[in-house]
Design a protein around this motif. Structure first.
Motif: not given
Length: 392
Positions: A238-239, A242-247, A269
């Motif tokens: 998960v680290e 990062g935020d690559a799967m935020a959307g 996600t």
């Protein structure tokens, strides 16, 4: 210290000598077990000048020859330093990275005790790890430093009189315990009440909870050594994402096993998940574990798989290959997705070095490495590496 767990030294001619049981900086007397023109192997007979990292091995089975935890003579903090050094060395020598990232050691939520063991069985029907050297009989023991207490009981108290090998698996969260012998024969087996023994052709499983998700894990399916290690690896993945799967988006999980990473990422996600696996037992578990996610499960060898033309773009690939690594077929498959991020789990520094070089040749650069100590008191090391696709 080098891959495989030995310390590297040189004799008076400059020849490399791999010494089991030694540590860097020590002066030791060695008995050679193998001698060739360009290298030799040996075992410590006596420590004349000890390293500050040397400790008294805590498990008596080691002195009896047990091959399960061969780094017990090393302080735990020093074990992590040596493992990180072995990873960096592999990335330099094999991966050809002049300045590889410094591995970051991930803190685990408790001791990484094992909940699965594949062990030999002695003539007396007792399970035990195989020895470090010599005949491959089981080393009987009345305790096991590496095992969760519920697994330790199956090792020390169980009796498997008609078996040559036994697989033991327990679920910490559920309390489930299952046993399968080879050859399969339930006659005469003695185990605590409630333990399920697999009969001929019978599929048995345990339930385990990792990162808030419950998983079915069959006795024949690959799973991480225990829930603490599995949780650590999930955190590292998960680290690395990062935020690559935020959307949301689309994540491909290759060598997906029972769906550990696909399940956690899909649930957290809402992403579309494609899980690639070839083992029938793991596939059956993954179908159960991914039921409540937006998942497509593909039964295929990873090297033969390619994304469908009408698939949505892949944001992240997570790959957890077996010990030999991805190799050229696996690298070709995952890079065909053109995903911006590839997260690679490796259980062998040499395979990490090879795969890192192959990925770089395909336009992916190694950005970070996390070290997860899933097997303390051994030279085995798990890494989670983040690769970024370079713009051309």
């Amino acid at each position: 210290m080098v891959a495989g767990g030995a310390a590297l030294a040189r004799d008076e001619t400059g020849r490399v000598v791999f010494i089991e049981g030694a540590l860097p900086g020590e002066l030791v007397t060695v008995r050679l077990s193998e001698s060739r023109g360009d290298f030799a192997r040996g075992t410590v007979l006596k420590v004349l000048e000890a390293s500050p990292a040397r400790v008294v091995p805590p498990c008596p089975a080691l002195a009896a020859g047990c091959g399960g935890c061969t780094w017990q003579h090393i302080d735990l903090a020093a074990q992590l330093q040596f493992k990180a050094g072995i990873v960096v060395d592999a990335l330099r020598r094999i991966g050809r990275y002049a300045e590889p990232p410094t591995p970051v050691v991930l803190a685990l939520d408790g001791p990484a005790l094992r909940t699965t063991a594949r062990l030999a069985v002695s003539p007396e029907g007792r399970a035990g790890y195989r020895p470090r050297r010599g005949p491959r009989q089981a080393i009987e023991t009345d305790s096991c430093l590496a095992a969760h207490p519920r697994l330790e009981e199956l090792i020390t108290a169980g009796r498997y009189p008609r078996a040559t090998e036994v697989v033991l698996r327990v679920g910490v969260a559920s309390g489930d315990r299952v046993v399968k012998t080879s050859p399969v024969n339930t006659a005469g087996i003695e185990v605590p009440a409630g333990v399920v023994v697999a009969g001929d052709g019978e599929l048995v499983s345990i339930r385990e909870t990792v990162a808030g998700r419950e998983f079915r894990v069959s006795i024949d399916s690959f799973f991480q050594p225990g829930p603490v290690a599995a949780s650590g690896l999930v955190t590292a993945v998960v680290e690395a994402i990062g935020d690559a799967m935020a959307g949301g988006g689309h994540v491909v999980d290759v060598y997906a096993g029972v769906g550990l990473f696909a399940s956690v990422l899909g649930a957290a996600t809402g992403a579309r998940v494609t899980a690639i696996e070839s083992d029938p037992s793991a596939l059956a578990d993954a179908r159960v574990n991914l039921e409540d996610t937006d998942a497509r499960i593909v039964a295929s060898d990873v090297g033969r798989w390619r994304p469908r033309r009408n698939d949505r773009p892949v944001a992240v690939v997570v790959a957890d290959p077996p010990r030999p690594g991805l190799g050229r077929p696996g690298v070709a498959a995952i890079t065909s997705t053109q995903a911006p991020i590839i997260v690679l789990l490796s259980c062998d520094p040499a395979s990490l070095g090879r795969d890192a070089a192959l990925l770089r040749d395909r336009g992916y650069n190694l950005e970070s490495v996390a070290l997860v100590d899933a097997f303390p008191h051994t030279f085995h090391v798990e890494t989670v590496s983040r690769f970024l696709r370079q713009s051309r």
